[in-house]
Design a protein around this motif. Sequence first.
Motif, PDB file in Angstrom:
ATOM      1  N   ASN A 131     -35.548 -35.487  56.913  1.00 23.39           N
ATOM      2  CA  ASN A 131     -35.624 -35.091  55.510  1.00 23.39           C
ATOM      3  C   ASN A 131     -34.227 -34.865  54.958  1.00 23.39           C
ATOM      4  N   MET A 132     -34.108 -35.073  53.653  1.00 25.24           N
ATOM      5  CA  MET A 132     -32.850 -34.854  52.958  1.00 25.24           C
ATOM      6  C   MET A 132     -33.208 -34.283  51.583  1.00 25.24           C
ATOM      7  N   ILE A 133     -32.404 -33.383  51.064  1.00 26.20           N
ATOM      8  CA  ILE A 133     -32.692 -32.832  49.741  1.00 26.20           C
ATOM      9  C   ILE A 133     -32.378 -33.880  48.669  1.00 26.20           C
ATOM     10  N   LEU A 134     -33.077 -33.780  47.546  1.00 28.49           N
ATOM     11  CA  LEU A 134     -32.962 -34.791  46.494  1.00 28.49           C
ATOM     12  C   LEU A 134     -31.535 -35.018  46.020  1.00 28.49           C
ATOM     13  N   SER A 135     -30.774 -33.960  45.883  1.00 30.90           N
ATOM     14  CA  SER A 135     -29.419 -34.081  45.330  1.00 30.90           C
ATOM     15  C   SER A 135     -28.436 -34.754  46.292  1.00 30.90           C
ATOM     16  N   ASP A 136     -28.835 -34.974  47.547  1.00 32.08           N
ATOM     17  CA  ASP A 136     -27.938 -35.641  48.491  1.00 32.08           C
ATOM     18  C   ASP A 136     -27.752 -37.122  48.209  1.00 32.08           C
ATOM     19  N   LEU A 137     -28.679 -37.713  47.454  1.00 33.26           N
ATOM     20  CA  LEU A 137     -28.520 -39.106  47.030  1.00 33.26           C
ATOM     21  C   LEU A 137     -28.332 -39.137  45.522  1.00 33.26           C
ATOM     22  N   ASN A 138     -27.374 -39.910  45.064  1.00 37.74           N
ATOM     23  CA  ASN A 138     -27.073 -39.994  43.643  1.00 37.74           C
ATOM     24  C   ASN A 138     -28.042 -40.971  42.980  1.00 37.74           C
ATOM     25  N   TYR A 139     -29.195 -40.420  42.579  1.00 35.29           N
ATOM     26  CA  TYR A 139     -30.202 -41.236  41.885  1.00 35.29           C
ATOM     27  C   TYR A 139     -30.652 -40.504  40.625  1.00 35.29           C
ATOM     28  N   ALA A 140     -30.642 -41.206  39.503  1.00 38.00           N
ATOM     29  CA  ALA A 140     -31.025 -40.593  38.221  1.00 38.00           C
ATOM     30  C   ALA A 140     -32.522 -40.734  38.012  1.00 38.00           C
ATOM     31  N   TRP A 141     -33.233 -39.656  38.287  1.00 39.98           N
ATOM     32  CA  TRP A 141     -34.696 -39.669  38.092  1.00 39.98           C
ATOM     33  C   TRP A 141     -35.003 -39.621  36.616  1.00 39.98           C
TER      34      TRP A 141
END
Length: 141
Positions: A131-141
Amino acid sequence: MDGVKLFSLKKIRHPKGDIYHALRQSDPAFSGFGEAYFSSVKYGEIKGWKKHTVMHLNIVVPIGEIQFVIYDDRKGSSTLGQFFKINLSHENYKRLTVSPNLWIAFRGRGRGPNMLLNIANIEHDPNESQNMILSDLNYAW
């Protein structure tokens, strides 16, 4: 994306209630059966990031609408560093097949219930995923 496939699925209209196909043993993406489970996600909420190291996912969305985002960080992959995005629903009814070692997250898009079915090739094993927290990947939801 390398390791991600979409399959059109059959919906059979019936006056008393429709039938939605999901996965057959004879389908090209069938890699065995371990378990099937449902997961729900509320409107606007995001679940992820998760990466399975062995499990193959076969996801369908019979209720609501869910946006899936997949990220490839596999060294040597032809799609390294890329994102794949798709919205699935009863209107866009397809099976999303995801190979191991890809990160996946999903967001509820429907205002009512949003539910997916995953038909996995192995039973759930908490030591088989990361698992990884959402902010660890630079993706614009």
